[in-house]
Design an enzyme around this catalytic site. Structure first.
Site, short mmCIF file in Angstrom:
data_model
loop_
_atom_site.label_atom_id
_atom_site.label_comp_id
_atom_site.label_asym_id
_atom_site.label_seq_id
_atom_site.Cartn_x
_atom_site.Cartn_y
_atom_site.Cartn_z
N CYS A 81 37.74 47.97 43.83
CA CYS A 81 39.01 47.54 43.23
C CYS A 81 39.93 47.07 44.34
O CYS A 81 40.18 47.80 45.30
CB CYS A 81 39.68 48.66 42.44
N CYS A 199 40.02 39.05 42.60
CA CYS A 199 39.91 40.27 41.79
C CYS A 199 38.44 40.62 41.62
O CYS A 199 37.62 39.74 41.32
CB CYS A 199 40.55 40.03 40.43
#
Length: 249
Positions: A81, A199
């Site tokens: 992440c 991302c």
């Protein structure tokens, strides 16, 4: 001759579906041209919406995940992440890596520990990129945090396009080839590299080489940079076919 088997460990947001798809896809592609083999292992942290509050709560679960992966004696361990780290403050990936390493060592695992946030910064420096443009699915305030984080690492962000999708599952369902069209609205003039997906949840792998061939500048994603970081830490050649300049070998 028996090929060496490497265990790849990832600490993954519970709603993330992309890193457990794109990381294996790249390393499986590498298996077609190199002898090393890989298995894939994950531990999950709860997260549904990409908000600062949920990201903070998720980060607190990371230490448990590191202990679980240590039990599997993985050969490399990475968080999956980016924005959860970058939202916590400038340079925070270094603190996270230290804390996760301490947990791994306490649980008798000697694997190198990395973060996808740190891997993106490393990958851009590896390319010698001083000016970049990027695309991300985040809301604008989180995208601005990512831009500030990257610029704090000595890399100018010329343009940052954000799609403002708060639902992480929806991000993961996005067609990666849509990025081939999206990038046409991104200012890439004079940049040294393009981050097609900043991302870990926004899929991009099938589009990386296509966009790079069109733009004629290096194109990466956080997932591509994570694989580069994993291979380097395992002491393996950083080559994956069709995954852009950073993994060209």
């Amino acid at each position: 001759m028996t090929s060496r088997l490497y265990r790849i460990g990832q600490i993954v947001p519970s709603s993330n579906t992309t890193m457990e798809t794109e990381i294996p896809a790249m390393l499986r592609a590498r298996e077609a041209i190199r002898p090393e083999r890989f298995t894939f292992h994950s531990s999950r942290m709860r997260m549904h919406k990409v908000t600062k509050e949920e990201l903070e709560a998720m980060n607190r679960e990371g230490l448990r995940c590191a202990a679980e992966l240590a039990d599997a004696r993985v050969d490399v361990m990475s968080t999956a992440c980016l924005v959860a780290i970058m939202a916590m403050g400038l340079g925070y990936h270094r603190q996270t890596e230290r804390e996760l390493t301490e947990v791994a060592r306490a649980n008798h695992c000697d694997a190198p520990v990395m973060t996808s946030a740190g891997a993106l910064v490393e990958g851009l420096h590896r390319l010698g990129a001083k000016r970049i443009s990027l695309m991300a699915p985040y809301m604008r305030p989180l995208t601005d945090l990512v831009v500030k984080y990257i610029e704090n690492e000595g890399i100018e962000v010329v343009d940052a396009k954000c799609f403002e999708i708060p639902d992480n599952l929806e991000v993961g369902r996005r067609d990666p080839m849509q990025l081939v069209e999206d990038v046409k609205t991104l200012n890439t003039r004079g940049v040294d590299a393009v981050v097609l997906s900043a991302c870990v949840q926004m899929p991009s792998l099938p589009a990386i080489q296509v966009v790079q061939d069109r733009l004629e500048v290096p194109v990466v994603s956080t997932a591509v940079c994570t694989v580069r970081g994993m291979l380097e830490r395992l002491g393996l050649e950083a080559v994956v076919p069709g995954a852009g300049a950073l993994l060209a070998g």
